[in-house]
Design a protein around this motif. Structure first.
Motif, PDB file in Angstrom:
ATOM      1  N   GLN A  76     -22.566 -63.404 -58.779  1.00 53.66           N
ATOM      2  CA  GLN A  76     -21.721 -62.313 -58.594  1.00 53.66           C
ATOM      3  C   GLN A  76     -20.272 -62.219 -59.472  1.00 53.66           C
ATOM      4  OE1 GLN A  76     -23.039 -61.581 -53.862  1.00 53.66           O
ATOM      5  NE2 GLN A  76     -20.850 -62.163 -54.562  1.00 53.66           N
ATOM      6  N   LEU A  77     -19.749 -60.881 -59.935  1.00 59.99           N
ATOM      7  CA  LEU A  77     -18.628 -60.922 -60.710  1.00 59.99           C
ATOM      8  C   LEU A  77     -18.000 -59.791 -60.235  1.00 59.99           C
ATOM      9  CD1 LEU A  77     -17.634 -61.336 -64.148  1.00 59.99           C
ATOM     10  CD2 LEU A  77     -17.055 -59.271 -63.212  1.00 59.99           C
ATOM     11  N   TYR A  78     -16.545 -60.084 -59.771  1.00 58.04           N
ATOM     12  CA  TYR A  78     -15.752 -58.917 -59.030  1.00 58.04           C
ATOM     13  C   TYR A  78     -14.802 -58.554 -60.047  1.00 58.04           C
ATOM     14  CZ  TYR A  78     -17.717 -62.443 -55.795  1.00 58.04           C
ATOM     15  OH  TYR A  78     -18.357 -63.410 -54.936  1.00 58.04           O
ATOM     16  N   MET A  79     -15.080 -57.170 -60.443  1.00 59.75           N
ATOM     17  CA  MET A  79     -14.185 -56.648 -61.477  1.00 59.75           C
ATOM     18  C   MET A  79     -12.652 -56.512 -60.900  1.00 59.75           C
ATOM     19  SD  MET A  79     -15.923 -55.236 -64.343  1.00 59.75           S
ATOM     20  CE  MET A  79     -15.432 -53.851 -64.857  1.00 59.75           C
ATOM     21  N   VAL A  80     -11.724 -56.474 -61.882  1.00 62.27           N
ATOM     22  CA  VAL A  80     -10.264 -56.275 -61.544  1.00 62.27           C
ATOM     23  C   VAL A  80      -9.767 -55.235 -62.645  1.00 62.27           C
ATOM     24  CG1 VAL A  80      -9.732 -58.431 -60.056  1.00 62.27           C
ATOM     25  CG2 VAL A  80      -9.282 -58.448 -62.685  1.00 62.27           C
ATOM     26  N   GLY A  81      -9.051 -54.228 -62.095  1.00 60.08           N
ATOM     27  CA  GLY A  81      -8.634 -53.307 -63.218  1.00 60.08           C
ATOM     28  C   GLY A  81      -9.785 -52.860 -63.759  1.00 60.08           C
ATOM     29  N   SER A  82      -9.696 -52.063 -65.007  1.00 65.07           N
ATOM     30  CA  SER A  82     -10.528 -51.601 -65.895  1.00 65.07           C
ATOM     31  C   SER A  82     -11.510 -50.651 -65.062  1.00 65.07           C
ATOM     32  CB  SER A  82     -11.299 -52.436 -66.569  1.00 65.07           C
ATOM     33  OG  SER A  82     -12.042 -53.535 -65.808  1.00 65.07           O
ATOM     34  N   ALA A 138     -17.087 -48.371 -74.945  1.00 59.41           N
ATOM     35  CA  ALA A 138     -17.615 -49.168 -75.742  1.00 59.41           C
ATOM     36  C   ALA A 138     -17.085 -50.615 -75.924  1.00 59.41           C
ATOM     37  CB  ALA A 138     -17.112 -48.618 -77.358  1.00 59.41           C
ATOM     38  N   VAL A 139     -15.793 -50.646 -75.557  1.00 58.69           N
ATOM     39  CA  VAL A 139     -15.164 -52.034 -75.235  1.00 58.69           C
ATOM     40  C   VAL A 139     -15.717 -52.711 -74.023  1.00 58.69           C
ATOM     41  CG1 VAL A 139     -13.078 -53.225 -74.462  1.00 58.69           C
ATOM     42  CG2 VAL A 139     -12.937 -51.609 -76.238  1.00 58.69           C
ATOM     43  N   ALA A 140     -16.249 -52.143 -73.044  1.00 58.08           N
ATOM     44  CA  ALA A 140     -16.772 -52.518 -71.817  1.00 58.08           C
ATOM     45  C   ALA A 140     -18.322 -52.863 -72.008  1.00 58.08           C
ATOM     46  CB  ALA A 140     -16.509 -51.578 -70.514  1.00 58.08           C
ATOM     47  N   VAL A 141     -18.824 -52.178 -72.862  1.00 58.07           N
ATOM     48  CA  VAL A 141     -20.297 -52.549 -73.193  1.00 58.07           C
ATOM     49  C   VAL A 141     -20.219 -53.895 -74.050  1.00 58.07           C
ATOM     50  CG1 VAL A 141     -22.170 -51.848 -74.659  1.00 58.07           C
ATOM     51  CG2 VAL A 141     -21.210 -50.253 -73.166  1.00 58.07           C
ATOM     52  N   ILE A 142     -19.514 -53.995 -75.074  1.00 59.45           N
ATOM     53  CA  ILE A 142     -19.510 -55.164 -75.792  1.00 59.45           C
ATOM     54  C   ILE A 142     -18.712 -56.559 -74.779  1.00 59.45           C
ATOM     55  CG2 ILE A 142     -18.578 -56.528 -77.692  1.00 59.45           C
ATOM     56  CD1 ILE A 142     -20.857 -54.294 -78.176  1.00 59.45           C
ATOM     57  N   ALA A 143     -18.022 -56.030 -73.929  1.00 61.87           N
ATOM     58  CA  ALA A 143     -17.478 -57.174 -73.002  1.00 61.87           C
ATOM     59  C   ALA A 143     -18.850 -57.837 -72.130  1.00 61.87           C
ATOM     60  CB  ALA A 143     -16.533 -56.795 -71.856  1.00 61.87           C
ATOM     61  N   GLY A 144     -19.473 -56.454 -71.805  1.00 60.41           N
ATOM     62  CA  GLY A 144     -20.831 -57.413 -71.060  1.00 60.41           C
ATOM     63  C   GLY A 144     -21.773 -57.924 -72.025  1.00 60.41           C
ATOM     64  N   VAL A 145     -21.776 -57.729 -73.194  1.00 61.70           N
ATOM     65  CA  VAL A 145     -22.603 -58.505 -74.188  1.00 61.70           C
ATOM     66  C   VAL A 145     -21.951 -60.102 -74.340  1.00 61.70           C
ATOM     67  CG1 VAL A 145     -23.207 -58.634 -76.793  1.00 61.70           C
ATOM     68  CG2 VAL A 145     -23.457 -56.563 -75.686  1.00 61.70           C
ATOM     69  N   ALA A 146     -20.523 -59.960 -74.291  1.00 61.72           N
ATOM     70  CA  ALA A 146     -19.822 -61.220 -74.544  1.00 61.72           C
ATOM     71  C   ALA A 146     -20.205 -62.028 -73.052  1.00 61.72           C
ATOM     72  CB  ALA A 146     -18.527 -61.208 -74.670  1.00 61.72           C
ATOM     73  N   LEU A 147     -20.470 -61.475 -71.999  1.00 63.13           N
ATOM     74  CA  LEU A 147     -20.715 -62.135 -70.704  1.00 63.13           C
ATOM     75  C   LEU A 147     -22.168 -62.704 -70.987  1.00 63.13           C
ATOM     76  CD1 LEU A 147     -19.774 -62.466 -67.683  1.00 63.13           C
ATOM     77  CD2 LEU A 147     -21.059 -60.546 -67.180  1.00 63.13           C
ATOM     78  N   ALA A 148     -22.773 -62.161 -71.619  1.00 63.38           N
ATOM     79  CA  ALA A 148     -24.388 -62.436 -72.011  1.00 63.38           C
ATOM     80  C   ALA A 148     -24.224 -63.731 -73.046  1.00 63.38           C
ATOM     81  CB  ALA A 148     -25.299 -61.641 -72.335  1.00 63.38           C
ATOM     82  N   ILE A 164     -10.937 -67.405 -56.435  1.00 60.97           N
ATOM     83  CA  ILE A 164     -11.399 -67.606 -57.864  1.00 60.97           C
ATOM     84  C   ILE A 164     -10.737 -66.643 -58.738  1.00 60.97           C
ATOM     85  CG2 ILE A 164     -13.496 -66.410 -57.435  1.00 60.97           C
ATOM     86  CD1 ILE A 164     -14.830 -68.631 -59.052  1.00 60.97           C
ATOM     87  N   THR A 165     -10.304 -67.323 -59.970  1.00 62.79           N
ATOM     88  CA  THR A 165      -9.804 -66.371 -60.887  1.00 62.79           C
ATOM     89  C   THR A 165     -10.732 -65.755 -61.761  1.00 62.79           C
ATOM     90  OG1 THR A 165      -9.688 -68.249 -62.776  1.00 62.79           O
ATOM     91  CG2 THR A 165      -7.759 -68.226 -61.157  1.00 62.79           C
ATOM     92  N   PRO A 166     -10.371 -64.769 -62.211  1.00 59.38           N
ATOM     93  CA  PRO A 166     -11.161 -63.815 -63.143  1.00 59.38           C
ATOM     94  C   PRO A 166     -11.950 -64.743 -64.385  1.00 59.38           C
ATOM     95  CG  PRO A 166      -9.359 -62.617 -62.845  1.00 59.38           C
ATOM     96  CD  PRO A 166      -9.233 -63.763 -62.385  1.00 59.38           C
ATOM     97  N   PRO A 167     -11.236 -65.707 -65.026  1.00 56.42           N
ATOM     98  CA  PRO A 167     -11.714 -66.352 -65.946  1.00 56.42           C
ATOM     99  C   PRO A 167     -12.678 -67.615 -65.394  1.00 56.42           C
ATOM    100  CG  PRO A 167      -9.486 -66.471 -66.325  1.00 56.42           C
ATOM    101  CD  PRO A 167      -9.871 -65.731 -65.323  1.00 56.42           C
ATOM    102  N   ASP A 168     -12.448 -67.802 -64.273  1.00 61.13           N
ATOM    103  CA  ASP A 168     -13.335 -68.960 -63.729  1.00 61.13           C
ATOM    104  C   ASP A 168     -14.643 -68.158 -63.085  1.00 61.13           C
ATOM    105  OD1 ASP A 168     -11.480 -71.076 -64.208  1.00 61.13           O
ATOM    106  OD2 ASP A 168     -10.721 -71.218 -62.065  1.00 61.13           O
ATOM    107  N   VAL A 169     -14.618 -67.168 -62.547  1.00 65.33           N
ATOM    108  CA  VAL A 169     -15.558 -66.421 -61.931  1.00 65.33           C
ATOM    109  C   VAL A 169     -16.562 -66.024 -63.092  1.00 65.33           C
ATOM    110  CG1 VAL A 169     -14.992 -63.899 -62.131  1.00 65.33           C
ATOM    111  CG2 VAL A 169     -16.580 -64.625 -60.219  1.00 65.33           C
ATOM    112  N   LYS A 170     -15.972 -65.806 -64.334  1.00 64.95           N
ATOM    113  CA  LYS A 170     -16.789 -65.472 -65.379  1.00 64.95           C
ATOM    114  C   LYS A 170     -17.305 -66.732 -66.059  1.00 64.95           C
ATOM    115  CE  LYS A 170     -15.295 -66.098 -69.014  1.00 64.95           C
ATOM    116  NZ  LYS A 170     -14.798 -66.382 -70.579  1.00 64.95           N
ATOM    117  N   THR A 171     -16.991 -67.687 -66.116  1.00 66.19           N
ATOM    118  CA  THR A 171     -17.223 -68.958 -66.542  1.00 66.19           C
ATOM    119  C   THR A 171     -18.524 -69.378 -65.494  1.00 66.19           C
ATOM    120  OG1 THR A 171     -15.444 -69.702 -67.824  1.00 66.19           O
ATOM    121  CG2 THR A 171     -16.853 -71.383 -67.046  1.00 66.19           C
TER     122      THR A 171
END
Length: 395
Positions: free
Chosen positions: A238-244, A51-61, A377-384
């Motif tokens: 593209q986004l590269y997952m780390v952890g999770s 559920a947390v991951a689903v809403i994280a994807g919503v936030a990415l949108a 590229i850092t995770p926040p930067d790849v997200k942004t």
């Protein structure tokens, strides 16, 4: 005590229209209210981490969402809360029920979790406050949460005590995804020996070729999958997952649901898929046609020394078909991957096709190229960068 409508409508006015979670009796009024409003979206997850991951994807949108769970489910959610939402700065509002709250009689399984719930949230650097129990407290609580989320890009929690929300009846069972006939899984094995199997690099090259940046987002699982994709071609889509580990598919699901205009490809691995197999059922029920689940299976935890997984005993395509994916195929030839990716591209062009998520499992060779770099590229930067690419950042 407040009414469910008072909180949900105040949240809606502030942009919260997406919900995911696992039920708790304290949450019943909220879930029942959201399920019966067609303009709100609720994903019933197999576990709280999904559920947390689903809403994280919503936030990415670029949209706001709420994850709801019993506090006993915080254990299931630790990985995505600490290595997905925290690491990538993907905010969400958490509503966590306080079963076993000190001084409140409850079941024995909550005797430990109740007292440590605040400390768990604080250890994960998630600020929290008690859920509002008066109507005039709601707006301020939501505004505090939004302020924190906007300033830090990270979650905020409301801890719900017993009796906070008045009952709300569920009529007709609530809105659930429409059922469709289960597909027949296809197997396309050529009988190749291990050294004749395609490599991960060859598979990823096909993925890159079939996922134009202007219309497609590619989310790669943690480990060598994301690192090798980065090394081949670091693209803005593209986004590269780390952890999770295991969260790439619910994460991609949230993005695909919130952005139906995009074609989303989730690159999974056998170890990750085995870790959270409950999400197959969630994708079968909710997965939209703009989501494609690609599982690259080398039968090993490659990035930790090549220890074997049990994937050789599993027909992932049959699992996907039984869980309700629209189409499911597995094999050991790159042509199998090509055909699924081509079908996904045709759907993106508006062509008719299946009405749900496609699945393909490709068996690949073990091993990774020498000197494989880690993303710089850092995770926040790849997200942004990705959010900017898909137009999801606020102007």
């Amino acid at each position: 005590m407040i009414e469910a409508a008072q909180f949900v409508e105040a949240a809606r006015s502030r942009g919260f229209e997406w919900y995911a979670g696992v039920p708790c009796s304290y949450l019943t009024p909220f879930i029942n209210y959201v399920l019966q409003d067609d303009s709100l979206h609720y994903v019933s997850a197999a576990n709280e981490g999904d559920a947390v991951a689903v809403i994280a994807g919503v936030a990415l949108a670029g949209k706001r969402g709420i994850t709801m769970m019993q506090n006993s489910g915080l254990g299931n959610a630790v990985s995505p809360l600490t290595s997905l939402t925290w690491t990538f700065r993907l905010p969400q509002l958490l509503i966590v029920t306080w079963r076993g709250q000190p001084g409140v009689s409850d079941e024995p399984q909550h005797a430990l979790m109740g007292p440590v719930t605040p400390q768990m949230l604080e250890t994960m650097e998630i600020p929290w406050e008690t859920f509002p129990t008066e109507a005039d407290q709601i707006a301020a609580a939501l505004d505090r949460a939004i302020k924190h989320m906007n300033e830090t890009g990270r979650p905020y929690a409301l801890v719900m005590q017993k009796g906070s929300v008045a009952p709300y009846e569920l009529k007709g069972g609530g809105a659930m995804p429409a059922k469709h006939a289960l597909p027949v899984a296809q197997a396309k094995w050529t009988g190749r020996t291990p050294d004749q199997l395609p490599t991960r690099q060859q598979a990823l090259e096909r993925v890159i070729e079939a996922t134009p940046a202007e219309s497609t987002v590619v989310v790669a699982s943690t480990g060598f999958c994301g690192r090798e994709l980065y090394a081949l071609d670091d693209r803005s889509n593209q986004l590269y997952m780390v952890g999770s580990m295991g969260c790439v598919t619910p994460f991609a699901l949230g993005l695909a649901l919130a952005r139906p205009d995009l074609n989303v490809v989730a690159l999974d691995g056998d170890g990750a898929a085995l870790m959270r197999m409950g999400v197959f059922a969630t994708l079968g029920a909710y997965g939209p046609a703009n989501l494609t689940h690609v599982l690259l299976d080398n039968g090993a935890h490659d990035s930790t020394g090549g220890q074997a997984t049990v994937s050789g005993q599993v027909s992932f395509a049959n699992v996907a078909a039984a869980c309700g994916y629209a189409d499911a195929v597995e094999g050991d030839d790159l042509a199998t991957l090509d055909s699924v990716l081509a079908a996904a591209r045709e759907r993106a062009k508006g062509a008719s096709g299946v009405a749900g998520t496609r699945f393909v499992r490709l068996t690949i060779r073990r091993g990774t190229p020498d000197g494989l770099p880690r993303p710089t590229i850092t995770p926040p930067d790849v997200k942004t960068r990705l959010m900017r690419h898909i137009g999801a950042l606020a102007k």
